[in-house]
Design a protein around this motif. Structure first.
Motif, PDB file in Angstrom:
ATOM      1  N   UNK A   1       0.829  -1.198   0.000  1.00 54.55           N
ATOM      2  CA  UNK A   1       0.000   0.000   0.000  1.00 54.55           C
ATOM      3  C   UNK A   1       0.870   1.257   0.000  1.00 54.55           C
ATOM      4  N   UNK A   2       1.939   1.231   0.781  1.00 56.23           N
ATOM      5  CA  UNK A   2       2.780   2.409   0.929  1.00 56.23           C
ATOM      6  C   UNK A   2       3.716   2.621  -0.261  1.00 56.23           C
ATOM      7  N   UNK A   3       4.320   1.530  -0.773  1.00 58.09           N
ATOM      8  CA  UNK A   3       5.347   1.679  -1.797  1.00 58.09           C
ATOM      9  C   UNK A   3       4.921   1.208  -3.178  1.00 58.09           C
ATOM     10  N   UNK A   4       3.943   0.333  -3.270  1.00 54.93           N
ATOM     11  CA  UNK A   4       3.372  -0.113  -4.543  1.00 54.93           C
ATOM     12  C   UNK A   4       4.368  -0.586  -5.575  1.00 54.93           C
ATOM     13  N   UNK A   5       4.503   0.199  -6.642  1.00 52.20           N
ATOM     14  CA  UNK A   5       5.341  -0.181  -7.773  1.00 52.20           C
ATOM     15  C   UNK A   5       6.804  -0.330  -7.381  1.00 52.20           C
ATOM     16  N   UNK A   6       7.258   0.454  -6.423  1.00 50.15           N
ATOM     17  CA  UNK A   6       8.661   0.357  -6.000  1.00 50.15           C
ATOM     18  C   UNK A   6       8.908  -1.008  -5.358  1.00 50.15           C
ATOM     19  N   UNK A   7       7.977  -1.474  -4.534  1.00 49.63           N
ATOM     20  CA  UNK A   7       8.130  -2.788  -3.890  1.00 49.63           C
ATOM     21  C   UNK A   7       8.147  -3.909  -4.931  1.00 49.63           C
ATOM     22  N   UNK A   8       7.302  -3.812  -5.936  1.00 49.04           N
ATOM     23  CA  UNK A   8       7.288  -4.824  -6.995  1.00 49.04           C
ATOM     24  C   UNK A   8       8.602  -4.787  -7.774  1.00 49.04           C
ATOM     25  N   UNK A   9       9.080  -3.585  -8.088  1.00 47.56           N
ATOM     26  CA  UNK A   9      10.353  -3.453  -8.805  1.00 47.56           C
ATOM     27  C   UNK A   9      11.527  -3.998  -8.010  1.00 47.56           C
ATOM     28  N   UNK A  10      11.548  -3.728  -6.707  1.00 46.31           N
ATOM     29  CA  UNK A  10      12.628  -4.239  -5.860  1.00 46.31           C
ATOM     30  C   UNK A  10      12.557  -5.759  -5.802  1.00 46.31           C
ATOM     31  N   UNK A  11      11.355  -6.310  -5.638  1.00 43.63           N
ATOM     32  CA  UNK A  11      11.214  -7.768  -5.573  1.00 43.63           C
ATOM     33  C   UNK A  11      11.650  -8.428  -6.879  1.00 43.63           C
ATOM     34  N   UNK A  12      11.262  -7.859  -8.020  1.00 46.84           N
ATOM     35  CA  UNK A  12      11.680  -8.420  -9.304  1.00 46.84           C
ATOM     36  C   UNK A  12      13.189  -8.299  -9.499  1.00 46.84           C
ATOM     37  N   UNK A  13      13.783  -7.201  -9.031  1.00 43.96           N
ATOM     38  CA  UNK A  13      15.231  -7.038  -9.131  1.00 43.96           C
ATOM     39  C   UNK A  13      15.966  -8.058  -8.276  1.00 43.96           C
ATOM     40  N   UNK A  14      15.483  -8.287  -7.064  1.00 45.74           N
ATOM     41  CA  UNK A  14      16.096  -9.289  -6.188  1.00 45.74           C
ATOM     42  C   UNK A  14      15.948 -10.678  -6.803  1.00 45.74           C
ATOM     43  N   UNK A  15      14.798 -10.969  -7.392  1.00 47.81           N
ATOM     44  CA  UNK A  15      14.587 -12.270  -8.041  1.00 47.81           C
ATOM     45  C   UNK A  15      15.516 -12.451  -9.233  1.00 47.81           C
ATOM     46  N   UNK A  16      15.658 -11.426 -10.061  1.00 49.45           N
ATOM     47  CA  UNK A  16      16.546 -11.522 -11.224  1.00 49.45           C
ATOM     48  C   UNK A  16      17.999 -11.705 -10.791  1.00 49.45           C
ATOM     49  N   UNK A  17      18.414 -10.991  -9.757  1.00 53.26           N
ATOM     50  CA  UNK A  17      19.780 -11.152  -9.246  1.00 53.26           C
ATOM     51  C   UNK A  17      19.986 -12.560  -8.695  1.00 53.26           C
ATOM     52  N   UNK A  18      18.976 -13.089  -8.026  1.00 54.35           N
ATOM     53  CA  UNK A  18      19.056 -14.436  -7.475  1.00 54.35           C
ATOM     54  C   UNK A  18      19.154 -15.484  -8.585  1.00 54.35           C
TER      55      UNK A  18
ATOM     56  N   UNK B   1      15.912 -21.715 -11.771  1.00 56.32           N
ATOM     57  CA  UNK B   1      14.555 -21.266 -11.459  1.00 56.32           C
ATOM     58  C   UNK B   1      13.958 -22.048 -10.298  1.00 56.32           C
ATOM     59  N   UNK B   2      14.224 -23.359 -10.237  1.00 52.06           N
ATOM     60  CA  UNK B   2      13.719 -24.161  -9.119  1.00 52.06           C
ATOM     61  C   UNK B   2      14.384 -23.757  -7.800  1.00 52.06           C
ATOM     62  N   UNK B   3      15.685 -23.501  -7.851  1.00 55.10           N
ATOM     63  CA  UNK B   3      16.394 -23.060  -6.640  1.00 55.10           C
ATOM     64  C   UNK B   3      15.905 -21.689  -6.201  1.00 55.10           C
ATOM     65  N   UNK B   4      15.620 -20.818  -7.170  1.00 54.72           N
ATOM     66  CA  UNK B   4      15.100 -19.493  -6.845  1.00 54.72           C
ATOM     67  C   UNK B   4      13.754 -19.608  -6.143  1.00 54.72           C
ATOM     68  N   UNK B   5      12.929 -20.528  -6.601  1.00 51.98           N
ATOM     69  CA  UNK B   5      11.627 -20.756  -5.958  1.00 51.98           C
ATOM     70  C   UNK B   5      11.819 -21.245  -4.526  1.00 51.98           C
ATOM     71  N   UNK B   6      12.815 -22.090  -4.304  1.00 49.52           N
ATOM     72  CA  UNK B   6      13.081 -22.599  -2.955  1.00 49.52           C
ATOM     73  C   UNK B   6      13.596 -21.505  -2.023  1.00 49.52           C
ATOM     74  N   UNK B   7      14.201 -20.474  -2.585  1.00 48.27           N
ATOM     75  CA  UNK B   7      14.756 -19.390  -1.773  1.00 48.27           C
ATOM     76  C   UNK B   7      13.764 -18.254  -1.526  1.00 48.27           C
TER      77      UNK B   7
END
Length: 147
Positions: free
Chosen positions: A12-29, A114-120
């Protein structure tokens, strides 16, 4: 319950920024896992060391020697699977690298990454929660997002 409320508040507070950060962390992982798997790092052993139990093959099945024909051997006969070739007389076979076998059999390093990323996921979510407020402040300072 508190975690779910915290995630709702973050969205609610950060919206698109939170989604962008999560996708960036996932891509780095995914990228780091892919590089590690391609460099023959034994991901299965690392997951066991940090306490994440890999699914699939049980311990006793994973350590059973397999002949070139694919049948499990009995007795004390030392054999290797077709991937390793036949052992020299008196040679002790190396320990099986489960990661290498999965990469060779299941379609490649990217699928395993991708499977390891899901486990993390339990590791990635707290990282996202911790990184989102500083990233949002940084973007607001540069006037790239509204606060």
């Amino acid at each position: 319950m508190a975690f779910a409320l915290r995630m709702k508040e973050l969205m609610r507070k950060y919206g698109k920024v939170a989604i962008g950060v999560h996708l960036s962390v996932s891509c780095a992982s995914i990228t780091s896992l892919y590089v590690a798997i391609n460099n023959n790092v034994d991901v299965d052993a690392i997951f066991r060391r940090i306490g994440i139990s890999p699914g699939g093959v049980s311990e006793e099945v994973a350590e059973t020697p397999v002949t070139a024909a694919g049948a499990a051997t009995g007795g004390g006969e030392v054999t290797r699977d077709a991937y390793y070739g036949t052992p020299a007389p008196g040679e002790v076979p190396p320990p099986r690298n489960r990661t290498r076998e999965l990469v060779a059999s299941s379609g490649g390093a990217l699928a395993l990454a991708l499977m390891c990323n899901k486990a993390l996921l339990p590791v990635r979510i707290p990282v996202t929660v911790a990184l989102t407020p500083p990233v949002a402040r940084f973007l607001a300072r540069w006037k790239l997002v509204k606060t």
